[in-house]
Design a protein around this motif. Structure first.
Motif, short mmCIF file in Angstrom:
data_model
loop_
_atom_site.label_atom_id
_atom_site.label_comp_id
_atom_site.label_asym_id
_atom_site.label_seq_id
_atom_site.Cartn_x
_atom_site.Cartn_y
_atom_site.Cartn_z
N MET A 1 0.84 -1.21 0.00
CA MET A 1 0.00 0.00 0.00
C MET A 1 0.87 1.25 0.00
O MET A 1 1.89 1.30 0.67
N THR A 2 0.46 2.23 -0.74
CA THR A 2 1.23 3.47 -0.75
C THR A 2 0.66 4.43 0.29
O THR A 2 -0.42 4.21 0.84
N LEU A 3 1.42 5.48 0.49
CA LEU A 3 1.01 6.51 1.44
C LEU A 3 -0.34 7.11 1.02
O LEU A 3 -1.22 7.34 1.84
N LEU A 6 -3.19 4.85 1.87
CA LEU A 6 -3.46 4.86 3.31
C LEU A 6 -4.28 6.08 3.68
O LEU A 6 -5.26 6.00 4.42
N ARG A 7 -3.87 7.21 3.14
CA ARG A 7 -4.61 8.46 3.46
C ARG A 7 -6.03 8.41 2.95
O ARG A 7 -6.96 8.85 3.61
N MET A 9 -7.84 5.78 2.53
CA MET A 9 -8.61 4.85 3.36
C MET A 9 -9.01 5.53 4.67
O MET A 9 -10.14 5.37 5.15
N ARG A 10 -8.10 6.31 5.22
CA ARG A 10 -8.39 6.99 6.49
C ARG A 10 -9.53 7.98 6.30
O ARG A 10 -10.49 8.02 7.06
N ILE B 133 -7.49 2.54 11.13
CA ILE B 133 -6.95 3.62 10.28
C ILE B 133 -7.87 4.84 10.30
O ILE B 133 -7.42 5.98 10.36
N ALA B 134 -9.18 4.57 10.31
CA ALA B 134 -10.13 5.68 10.32
C ALA B 134 -10.05 6.49 11.61
O ALA B 134 -10.48 7.63 11.67
N GLU B 142 3.10 7.21 9.64
CA GLU B 142 3.26 8.00 8.43
C GLU B 142 4.12 9.23 8.72
O GLU B 142 5.08 9.52 8.02
N MET B 255 -1.19 -5.12 3.87
CA MET B 255 -1.35 -3.74 3.45
C MET B 255 -0.03 -3.00 3.36
O MET B 255 -0.01 -1.80 3.09
N GLY B 256 1.04 -3.68 3.61
CA GLY B 256 2.35 -3.03 3.50
C GLY B 256 2.65 -2.08 4.64
O GLY B 256 3.45 -1.15 4.51
N LEU B 263 5.17 1.40 3.41
CA LEU B 263 4.55 2.56 2.74
C LEU B 263 5.48 3.22 1.73
O LEU B 263 5.38 4.41 1.45
#
Lengths: 133, 595
Positions: A1-3, A6-7, A9-10, B133-134, B142, B255-256, B263
């Motif tokens: 998954m890339t940054l 991730l963002r 998804m959040r 994550i939410a 990050e 998900m890495g 990431l």
């Protein structure tokens, strides 16, 4: 998954999660869900509220379901409590009215005139037999 | 159709064992039966903390808080609350004044709590990484990987003032700095989840309710210290926590968020689980390392400290579950924010497992500096069955007791140490006047002696000697000199033991001699146990005035030592009596006397 993923998804999950946790919930929408309310379409109104708030990304609202408010003649009834506005009970709230309430009352702070009901509950209480002095 | 309602069902071990899983399934089924499957989301969350009243079900958005729910209540909750919008009154929590609480806000148990470590417990589904994550999950990772240098991460921790939550309170930033500055080709990060104090379940609940927060923090620790491998050392008796951890690790890898090139940052970190067999001494860091290496779990002398030579001789940092769970929040909100909570020397919050003779047992998280009185009376709701308060045992077998005179002391690392106890991992066991202080101490000493690894003499021999003396006292054969002897042995153990297990074993004795010397003397000189717990010091007799000769006690007595005819006062033969108390419990006329 890339940054970025991730963002994304959040971001996506955050709104649903905000409804699950507290935080700033200064606006209250109280939907009367007695048998009469439900029969008159309170569920549709409730769904419309949730849908509209989600699409307008309004997060500081808590929607409460309560029993019958006693205005069976003008169900579904909904009470809105928020800062800067008087507590208002609206009657005959169908899905469309619910959406209008979100637009005018909550976002623009303007009453939806033709659906306002007074809140006589306190006056009635004072005149309850047996409780008079 | 949008989701209208959420049903949050507590999935902690306590509630699970009270059929929470069945409630969860029944709610799902009932929702489907009523055609609400796509409008209601039933979520199994981590521990809500209010274990006394479990299983707990919380309904959103109106925040109704249902307690002591049974599987068969699920249908009612769906049919009444979700379909008709009427909360099920009978299941709502009632305050001691019998006022029905509408939501968590109305429940005094929650009012003084601040939830940092337990921020996601009772809110998210621990088996769904998307929910974590939410809730700003992996936001700290990050930030760390892309915006901060390892030094900056450690600097932020230094600012926060975070100290080890495993008990000793060593500054986390210092531990990390020491590990980081040791030259090595490999370093390790270990999460100590070998929680073993009787009555403590903070770490288990954190892992069960929010496993990703620990995994995220361990990865941050790896980045800050230049480590690429981590281990979670967890006892095999925690199957649910292990399961949730495994699920979380699988998701993170897919998900890495764990593994190679996290990431896309170029940073590698992977975590493995190591199961412990439940030896208490393996919570001690050097013994824990031995155990991970596959050897028998026994401590080794320090120095060298693990930060210099730890796992397989490489620099290793070991932090407790709760310490880790604080870290993502510190990174997100800043060290200064964290440092604004708590006392001058102890920052942030502490999770306590509140158990014993208390009305609201459960998991509580309060700011450092909260007084014992607030925890016992405001949050805990006071002593069970209207009994009087005697003491709080803190810090488990390594800690001591805090008597009523210390109820108003703000709790932090220093104040507890000064009082002869310690923070420990956070078990708080409340004792009432019905508990005998010597009996309680004997329980802890028994535990420590049992768990001593036997490597060093002070712990192996000293602990056994102390236990022997205690047993002597509870049998009414103690002498006044025994108190001084115990103090002497304790003093030697504190200084000469190889690890903290031996070093802290005498703590319960020393602290009770300090605060409850009168009870020791009463046992020794008057051969009396005021709580009636020490069987050998108790005699049962029958009050001839009150006894109506109903024969109930005589029939209950397992050794037939009560004689007497119907309607004639009975008598106990003290020489045969085994002091089981059956006669006392069965007499309806209060005629059996204990002295």
């Amino acid at each position: 998954m890339t940054l970025q993923e991730l963002r994304a998804m959040r971001e996506k999950g955050q709104q649903a999660m905000d409804r699950r946790v507290g935080g700033d919930k200064s606006i209250e929408i109280i939907v009367g869900m007695g048998t009469c309310g439900i029969a008159a379409g309170a569920k549709e109104a409730l769904n419309a509220f949730i849908d509209e708030l989600n699409s307008k990304d309004v997060r500081n609202v808590v929607i409460k379901q309560v029993g019958c408010m006693g205005f069976c003649h003008s169900e579904p009834t909904v009470e809105i409590k928020m800062e800067g506005m008087p507590d208002i009970i609206y009657g005959n709230v169908d899905a469309n009215v619910a959406r209008t309430i979100v637009h005018s009352h909550i976002l623009e702070k303007k009453l939806v005139d033709n659906h306002v009901f007074d809140k006589p509950a306190l006056d009635i209480l004072k005149r309850t037999p047996g409780k008079e002095k | 159709m949008a989701l209208n309602n959420f049903c949050l069902v507590c999935g902690g071990t306590g509630c699970e064992s009270s059929k929470a899983d069945e409630i969860f399934k029944n709610l799902k089924k009932a929702a489907a039966d009523h055609g609400l499957a796509d409008q209601v989301q039933v979520v199994k969350t981590g521990c809500f903390g209010f274990c006394e009243k479990g299983p707990i079900v919380k309904i959103l958005p109106d925040e109704s808080f249902y307690v002591e729910v049974k599987p068969e209540d699920a249908e009612k909750i769906v049919a009444e609350h979700l379909v008709k919008g009427r909360p099920v009154q009978g299941l709502l929590y009632k305050t001691p004044e019998q006022v029905t609480a509408k939501s968590e806000e109305d429940i005094e148990f929650y009012q003084k709590q601040i939830r940092i470590v337990l921020r996601n417990c009772g809110i998210i589904n621990p088996e769904d990484v998307q929910e974590y994550i939410a809730r700003d999950g992996y936001l700290a990772l990050e930030k760390v990987l892309f915006e901060m240098s390892p030094e900056q991460v450690i600097e932020e921790l230094k600012k926060s003032g975070l100290r080890g939550r495993g008990g000793a309170g060593y500054p986390t930033w210092l531990k990390w700095t020491n590990t980081r500055k040791t030259q090595a080709d490999q370093r390790y990060v270990i999460c100590n989840a070998d929680e073993g104090d009787p009555g403590a379940y903070m770490d288990r609940s954190t892992l069960e309710g929010d496993p990703h927060s620990v995994l995220e923090a361990m990865t941050i620790a790896g980045y800050a210290q230049g480590a690429s491998r981590g281990f979670v050392y967890i006892r095999a008796e925690y199957p649910l926590a292990i399961h949730r951890l495994e699920v979380a690790m699988k998701q993170s890898r897919e998900m890495g968020l764990m593994g190679k090139n996290i990431l896309g940052s170029g940073f590698d970190f992977d975590i493995e689980i190591r199961l412990g067999a439940g030896a208490f001494v393996c919570g001690e860091e050097t013994a824990l390392i031995q155990s991970i290496e596959g050897k028998r779990g026994m401590p080794v002398p320090k120095p060298p400290f693990p930060s210099v030579s730890g796992l397989w001789g490489k620099p290793t940092s070991i932090n407790n579950v709760e310490t880790f769970a604080n870290i993502p929040v510190i990174i997100n909100k800043g060290g200064d924010w964290f440092a604004s909570i708590g006392t001058a020397t102890s920052k942030g919050t502490k999770v306590f497992a509140l158990t014993g003779a208390i009305n609201n047992s459960g998991l509580v998280e309060v700011p450092m500096g909260t007084t014992l009185r607030e925890i016992v009376y405001d949050i805990g709701g006071g002593i069970k069955n209207g009994k009087g308060f005697k003491a709080v045992q803190s810090g488990g077998p390594s800690g001591g007791v805090l008597p009523a005179s210390l109820l108003d002391v703000p709790i932090d690392y220093e104040s507890l140490t000064k009082a002869g106890s310690m923070m420990g991992s956070g078990g708080l066991i409340v004792l009432s006047e019905a508990d005998c202080i010597i009996d309680v101490v004997k329980f802890y000493l028994d535990f420590s002696v049992e768990e001593s690894c036997g490597k060093c003499a002070p712990c192996r021999i000293g602990g056994r000697k102390l236990l022997n003396i205690l047993e002597k006292i509870t049998k009414g054969k103690g002498t006044v000199e025994d108190i001084a002897t115990m103090e002497q042995i304790g003093f030697a153990m504190q200084r000469a033991s190889l690890c903290m297990l031996g070093g802290t074993t005498p703590n319960p004795i020393l602290s009770t001699i300090r605060f409850f010397k009168d009870e020791y003397l009463e046992h020794i000189e008057n051969k009396k146990c005021r709580a009636g717990k020490c069987k050998d010091l108790v005699t049962y007799s029958i009050d001839k005035e009150k006894c109506i000769g109903c024969t109930v006690c005589a029939r209950k007595c397992p050794v037939n030592c009560i004689a007497g005819d119907r309607k004639v006062p009975h008598e106990i033969d003290a020489s045969k009596c085994i002091k089981c108390g059956a006669c006392f419990d069965s007499c309806k006329f209060g005629a059996v006397l204990v002295s």
